[in-house]
Structure formats: structure tokens, C-alpha cells
Motif scaffolding. Structure first.
Motif, PDB file in Angstrom:
ATOM      1  N   ARG A  82     -37.495  76.393  21.822  1.00 21.00           N
ATOM      2  CA  ARG A  82     -36.589  75.354  22.417  1.00 21.00           C
ATOM      3  C   ARG A  82     -35.078  75.463  22.272  1.00 21.00           C
ATOM      4  N   GLN A  95     -42.647  71.366  21.150  1.00 21.33           N
ATOM      5  CA  GLN A  95     -42.189  72.815  20.888  1.00 21.33           C
ATOM      6  C   GLN A  95     -41.297  72.830  19.882  1.00 21.33           C
ATOM      7  N   SER A 130     -37.956  74.594  17.616  1.00 21.49           N
ATOM      8  CA  SER A 130     -36.730  75.155  18.078  1.00 21.49           C
ATOM      9  C   SER A 130     -37.061  76.716  17.645  1.00 21.49           C
ATOM     10  N   THR A 153     -35.950  73.175  28.611  1.00 20.56           N
ATOM     11  CA  THR A 153     -37.031  72.376  29.289  1.00 20.56           C
ATOM     12  C   THR A 153     -38.071  73.062  29.231  1.00 20.56           C
ATOM     13  N   ALA A 154     -39.518  72.462  29.464  1.00 21.14           N
ATOM     14  CA  ALA A 154     -40.817  73.119  29.597  1.00 21.14           C
ATOM     15  C   ALA A 154     -41.259  73.127  30.973  1.00 21.14           C
TER      16      ALA A 154
END
Length: 279
Positions: A9, A17, A19, A239-240
Motif C-alpha cells: 500500500r 494491507q 505499507s 486502493t485495493a
């Protein structure tokens, strides 16, 4: 050679999640690339920090280095599990495992010492000594090279709002290049020239209009194609959301015609040189 994604991320952790953080493993080396927030937890699921042969930090933004303090305290706290060791805590020479080499940009040691001083543990002063006991801090400059296990590593200056170097790792098992954070620059090509896997940030949807220094996926694909990389892994996402991620993958594929992958926590990628199979 294997790449394991620990965190992908941009900025702070989100959606479960971590970084930026990636583990590169070969027969004789385990190297952590970046150590952003959440990385220590993710690392603990696959390895103990004492198993690492080196940590390399691309630049000193918090989303790429903040969990170094947590990893350091984990290394130091191993001494506390055995009460018999408590009298020896002030003696840095008696730590059970050797310090992990930690490569940071020039000037980084002073900033890390400030980070450690912000969270003192008065009852166990040894736990405040991450950056002089748990780690062997080595400051690098662009163009520096060094060896970790069977890996030859070179640092390549790129274009970000803080000094950032891309990391190129070459071993008998394969080769990998990692951007850290950067705007598009011709210097991406020698970083990734002919590598078996190019791990590139792809933060943006469109080319950057500010001076902060980030890539979009289309630029990552262009750099991979120009460098002749064999496969591309996009990372450092805002974003996921699956629709957004698939669109970025398609952006990269317009320029780069090799395999394009989307990083996600826990995903692994096997890396081998042409004519070899180490899977």
C-alpha cells in the motif's frame, strides 16, 4: 530466487494491507526491501527478523521505513525471554545473534536515532538501542554496490521528493529490480535492464502533475519494456479496489508485453534466469 510481498500500500496501511515491504529470498540470502507500517507483523508470518541477512530502505518516508523500530525491538526483546540474560543486557557485545545489516540513504542513521528516542523504555534501556545493537546501520549513496550472501546489489538514484534509490539484486538464481518511489526518469532503464523481475511502484492513474515523484502504471510498463525486463510486478497502490487495479494492469500491458502481475500481501513470485528453473 523468490519475491514475497509483505505490504503493497501507498502511504499508511489500509484494508488490512501493510505499507511497502518485500522479502527477497535466495539459497543463501534473505533480504527485506523497505519496512513500512505493518511490515513487522507481515514479516512475522514468514520469518523472524534474525533470519534476515540485510534490510535495504529505498528512502526515508514513513511508509517505507517506520516499522524498522518495531523490527529492531523484536530483535532486542529476544534477550528478555530468558531471565538469566537480564544481567547482561547493558553489554551490547553479548547479544545472541549478530546485528542485521541495515542499508539506509546517507544521513539516515541520525533520523532513525530520533525515531528510537521518541519511544523510550526506561525499565529496559537495551530496548532503546535498535539502531546501534539490533542493526548494523550502513549509509549508502547512489552508485554504491555491496554483496549479501549470493546477491550483488547496486543502488540507483531515481526521482522522488526525498532522496530515493532503486535497488537492483543479481544472483546466480535470477535478478530483480525495485523502484522504491520515483517519477518517470530515463534512469529506470539501467536499473531494470534485462532483469528477470521488475518490481515497480504504480501509485497513480495518470502521469504525475506535481513534483512529489510517483509513477503511473502506464509509465511502469513503458520502463519495463524499454529495459527489456522479463516480467513486471506493479505495487504501491492507493486502493485495493479490483476494478481500479485491473485497469492499472491493462495500462501497463499496453506498453509491456511480458507477464504483468498485481502485488498483494502474501503473493509470491518465482524468479529465474532464462534457461534455468529454480521453482
Amino acid at each position: 530466487m523468490r519475491l514475497t510481498v509483505l505490504g503493497c500500500r501507498q502511504g499508511m496501511p489500509a484494508d488490512g494491507q501493510a505499507s511497502s515491504s518485500y522479502l527477497v529470498s535466495t539459497t543463501s540470502a534473505r533480504i527485506l526491501l523497505d519496512c513500512g507500517p505493518g511490515a513487522a507483523t507481515a514479516l512475522s508470518s514468514v520469518a523472524h527478523p534474525s533470519d534476515l541477512d540485510a534490510i535495504i530502505i529505498s528512502h526515508l518516508h514513513a511508509d517505507h521505513c517506520y516499522d524498522l523500530l518495531t523490527v529492531g525491538k523484536t530483535l532486542l526483546s529476544g534477550r528478555l525471554r530468558d531471565p538469566a540474560n537480564l544481567p547482561t543486557l547493558p553489554d551490547a557485545a553479548r547479544v545472541e545473534w549478530p546485528p542485521v545489516p541495515l542499508y539506509v540513504p546517507k544521513g539516515g542513521r541520525a533520523r532513525l536515532d530520533i525515531l528510537a528516542s521518541a519511544f523510550p523504555v526506561p525499565s529496559f534501556p537495551m530496548l532503546d538501542r535498535s539502531f546501534d545493537v539490533a542493526f548494523d546501520v550502513r549509509e549508502y549513496e547512489p552508485g554504491d554496490t555491496f554483496t549479501v550472501g549470493d546477491c550483488e546489489i547496486s543502488m540507483h538514484a531515481l526521482n522522488h521528493s526525498l532522496p530515493n534509490c532503486g535497488t537492483r539484486i543479481e544472483s546466480p538464481e535470477g535478478s530483480l529490480a525495485f523502484t522504491g518511489d520515483t517519477a518517470y526518469t530515463p534512469d529506470l532503464v539501467p536499473l531494470a535492464q534485462g532483469v528477470d523481475l521488475f518490481l515497480s511502484e504504480a501509485t497513480l492513474e495518470l502521469p504525475e502533475v506535481t513534483s512529489h515523484g510517483h509513477l503511473c502504471a502506464a509509465e511502469a510498463g513503458r520502463a519495463a519494456a524499454d529495459a527489456g525486463a522479463r516480467q513486471l510486478v506493479l505495487t504501491h497502490f492507493i486502493t485495493a479496489d479490483e476494478t481500479w487495479l485491473k485497469a492499472r494492469k491493462a495500462d501497463a500491458e499496453r506498453s509491456f508485453h511480458g507477464p504483468v502481475h498485481l502485488a498483494a500481501p502474501g503473493r509470491t513470485y518465482e524468479i529465474s534466469s532464462p534457461g534455468r528453473d529454480y521453482r
